[in-house]
Design a protein around this motif. Sequence first.
Motif, mmCIF file in Angstrom:
data_model
loop_
_atom_site.group_PDB
_atom_site.id
_atom_site.type_symbol
_atom_site.label_atom_id
_atom_site.label_comp_id
_atom_site.label_asym_id
_atom_site.label_seq_id
_atom_site.Cartn_x
_atom_site.Cartn_y
_atom_site.Cartn_z
ATOM 1 N N TRP A 98 0.824 -1.217 0.000
ATOM 2 C CA TRP A 98 0.000 0.000 0.000
ATOM 3 C C TRP A 98 0.853 1.259 0.000
ATOM 4 C CZ3 TRP A 98 -5.141 -0.036 -0.780
ATOM 5 C CH2 TRP A 98 -5.808 -1.259 -0.612
ATOM 6 N N THR A 99 2.031 1.191 0.621
ATOM 7 C CA THR A 99 2.855 2.395 0.755
ATOM 8 C C THR A 99 3.975 2.502 -0.282
ATOM 9 O OG1 THR A 99 4.246 1.269 2.414
ATOM 10 C CG2 THR A 99 2.383 2.590 3.219
ATOM 11 N N LEU A 100 4.269 1.428 -1.002
ATOM 12 C CA LEU A 100 5.290 1.516 -2.055
ATOM 13 C C LEU A 100 4.997 2.625 -3.076
ATOM 14 C CD1 LEU A 100 6.188 -2.221 -2.837
ATOM 15 C CD2 LEU A 100 7.774 -0.443 -2.082
ATOM 16 N N PRO A 101 3.727 2.834 -3.453
ATOM 17 C CA PRO A 101 3.461 3.918 -4.413
ATOM 18 C C PRO A 101 3.858 5.302 -3.905
ATOM 19 C CG PRO A 101 1.625 2.383 -4.377
ATOM 20 C CD PRO A 101 2.522 2.000 -3.234
ATOM 21 N N SER A 102 4.011 5.476 -2.583
ATOM 22 C CA SER A 102 4.374 6.786 -2.042
ATOM 23 C C SER A 102 5.821 7.160 -2.323
ATOM 24 C CB SER A 102 4.126 6.820 -0.533
ATOM 25 O OG SER A 102 5.056 5.978 0.146
ATOM 26 N N THR A 103 6.640 6.163 -2.673
ATOM 27 C CA THR A 103 8.045 6.426 -2.961
ATOM 28 C C THR A 103 8.397 6.085 -4.406
ATOM 29 O OG1 THR A 103 10.286 6.094 -2.105
ATOM 30 C CG2 THR A 103 8.890 4.138 -2.273
ATOM 31 N N SER A 104 7.374 6.001 -5.249
ATOM 32 C CA SER A 104 7.579 5.623 -6.649
ATOM 33 C C SER A 104 6.555 6.305 -7.538
ATOM 34 C CB SER A 104 7.493 4.105 -6.805
ATOM 35 O OG SER A 104 6.245 3.624 -6.345
ATOM 36 N N THR A 105 6.736 6.143 -8.824
ATOM 37 C CA THR A 105 5.848 6.747 -9.817
ATOM 38 C C THR A 105 5.279 5.644 -10.711
ATOM 39 O OG1 THR A 105 7.168 8.774 -9.831
ATOM 40 C CG2 THR A 105 5.703 8.398 -11.726
ATOM 41 N N GLU A 106 3.999 5.724 -11.004
ATOM 42 C CA GLU A 106 3.387 4.696 -11.844
ATOM 43 C C GLU A 106 3.857 4.828 -13.291
ATOM 44 O OE1 GLU A 106 -1.044 3.180 -13.290
ATOM 45 O OE2 GLU A 106 -0.844 4.289 -11.395
ATOM 46 N N VAL A 107 4.180 3.683 -13.907
ATOM 47 C CA VAL A 107 4.582 3.643 -15.314
ATOM 48 C C VAL A 107 3.802 2.521 -15.988
ATOM 49 C CG1 VAL A 107 6.905 4.545 -14.909
ATOM 50 C CG2 VAL A 107 6.518 2.067 -14.840
ATOM 51 N N SER A 108 3.698 2.581 -17.293
ATOM 52 C CA SER A 108 2.989 1.532 -18.021
ATOM 53 C C SER A 108 3.778 0.235 -17.994
ATOM 54 C CB SER A 108 2.746 1.964 -19.470
ATOM 55 O OG SER A 108 3.979 2.055 -20.168
ATOM 56 N N LYS A 109 3.088 -0.855 -18.116
ATOM 57 C CA LYS A 109 3.770 -2.155 -18.135
ATOM 58 C C LYS A 109 4.723 -2.264 -19.323
ATOM 59 C CE LYS A 109 0.072 -4.825 -15.838
ATOM 60 N NZ LYS A 109 -1.024 -3.845 -15.809
ATOM 61 N N SER A 110 4.373 -1.674 -20.441
ATOM 62 C CA SER A 110 5.205 -1.778 -21.640
ATOM 63 C C SER A 110 6.510 -1.000 -21.517
ATOM 64 C CB SER A 110 4.435 -1.290 -22.871
ATOM 65 O OG SER A 110 4.080 0.081 -22.720
ATOM 66 N N SER A 111 6.562 -0.045 -20.570
ATOM 67 C CA SER A 111 7.764 0.775 -20.422
ATOM 68 C C SER A 111 8.638 0.320 -19.253
ATOM 69 C CB SER A 111 7.389 2.239 -20.232
ATOM 70 O OG SER A 111 6.665 2.423 -19.029
ATOM 71 N N LEU A 112 8.319 -0.823 -18.658
ATOM 72 C CA LEU A 112 9.095 -1.315 -17.521
ATOM 73 C C LEU A 112 10.560 -1.531 -17.886
ATOM 74 C CD1 LEU A 112 6.568 -3.925 -16.085
ATOM 75 C CD2 LEU A 112 7.369 -1.860 -14.899
ATOM 76 N N LEU A 113 11.428 -1.184 -16.935
ATOM 77 C CA LEU A 113 12.863 -1.374 -17.084
ATOM 78 C C LEU A 113 13.385 -2.141 -15.873
ATOM 79 C CD1 LEU A 113 13.879 2.219 -18.267
ATOM 80 C CD2 LEU A 113 13.723 0.164 -19.688
ATOM 81 N N PRO A 114 14.560 -2.769 -15.985
ATOM 82 C CA PRO A 114 15.104 -3.505 -14.843
ATOM 83 C C PRO A 114 15.156 -2.648 -13.579
ATOM 84 C CG PRO A 114 16.394 -3.955 -16.800
ATOM 85 C CD PRO A 114 15.441 -2.865 -17.174
ATOM 86 N N GLY A 115 14.681 -3.214 -12.476
ATOM 87 C CA GLY A 115 14.661 -2.484 -11.213
ATOM 88 C C GLY A 115 13.327 -1.843 -10.902
ATOM 89 N N ASP A 116 12.411 -1.795 -11.873
ATOM 90 C CA ASP A 116 11.048 -1.329 -11.615
ATOM 91 C C ASP A 116 10.268 -2.440 -10.912
ATOM 92 O OD1 ASP A 116 11.646 1.054 -12.897
ATOM 93 O OD2 ASP A 116 10.744 0.471 -14.815
ATOM 94 N N ALA A 117 9.030 -2.164 -10.561
ATOM 95 C CA ALA A 117 8.232 -3.161 -9.857
ATOM 96 C C ALA A 117 6.855 -3.290 -10.483
ATOM 97 C CB ALA A 117 8.103 -2.794 -8.380
#
Length: 421
Positions: A98-117
Amino acid sequence: MSRTARSTVLRCTSALISAGLAATALSAAAVAPAQAASSKGGKITRSEVIARAQYWVDQGVPYNQSGYHTDGAGTNYREDCSGYVSMAWHATQSYNTWTLPSTSTEVSKSSLLPGDALNHTEAHVILFGGWKDRAAGTFTYYAEQNSNVLTNKYTANINSSSVAGWPTSLYKGLRYDNIIDDPTQSTPSTYSGDLPVSGRWTVGAASTVGVFRDGTWALRAANGATTAVNFGQAGDLPMTGDFDGVGHDQLGIFRPSTSTFTVRHDDGSVTSLAFGQAGDIPVSGMWDNNGHAQMAVYRPSTGTCIVRHDDGSVATAALGQAGDIPIVGDWDGAGHAQMGVFRPGVNAGEENVIALRHDDGSVTTAAYGIKGDLPVVGDWSSKGRTAYGVYRPGSATFALSNLYAGTADTIFTYGNGGTWS
């Protein structure tokens, strides 16, 4: 060197290191922590995130929502899915889904890069390892799944209906606010640290490993005990092989400055032979299938293996491309050495590719390990066939594949590790 075949047991393990590798001081008893270039809550590269994630895989950390485990650099994180991602990100705390989004930014699945979640707020989060085939949708990920399995690396497809047991549609891509891309390097990386070696140190035993640094060898026995040997000097490249045909491997070095092979025999005497040229890499092995190893070099500039036979004649074969690291083993259990190459991953989280050349000229490939690993080969399970493995400098960890034995990989720490620059 002996010209008599006193043993029919195969000896074709060797230490095979790329031309740019160089070694510095050794302490075989020390264990390096997970790669720690970042500070807690600070900027962190994608490659470091992946290295930190791999550290818990290598450590075999269990799933335990009430437990905490070290990141190897002094901070403990909760042993569950979100604690694991927090650890990989080197976050200031163990966040939850629930709190991980507070320290991250939402990105599309197609733009995921190593180290994203990929985060399913109400249930689960996984760390994105990298695309295996972006067009096909296949990717790798790291996860603390549940109490029945240890931390591990998996493969999935973004187009599948579910990932890690939950509907794919419920996951959202997250990019840690402090993650940064790795700097682009215009020149090949240089490695400094322990160089992995392998061999059969005792007659009848399975192959095991060791490390070489500045002329000091630390050879690990099956029970974990270490034998230290001083042989060689800084700048030498280590090699091993049964040069005497006695049923176990001897130590040797290749000195690039003089293109000279030197073998240390069991009685402490040495034999030297000039062969090759500047830039060559030693690839000794039982090329002639006559009970003892022969000298050979791999020439990266042409992707060519050059074998020196006992009668002084040479034979050549081509395999690989620029940047490959040569490996040699008896992949088929044929009783003699065969060529192979280790192709390092280029981008953060990208898997290494191992290509093995068989006697009929065919080549088989396998993915094993990630960017930054160094190759090591040996008959780890005494099956009469050479398997592969890697040495992970960031955590001083060996991971040895037991594919021919049908058992889990053998993973342990040994040596001081090293660094890429």
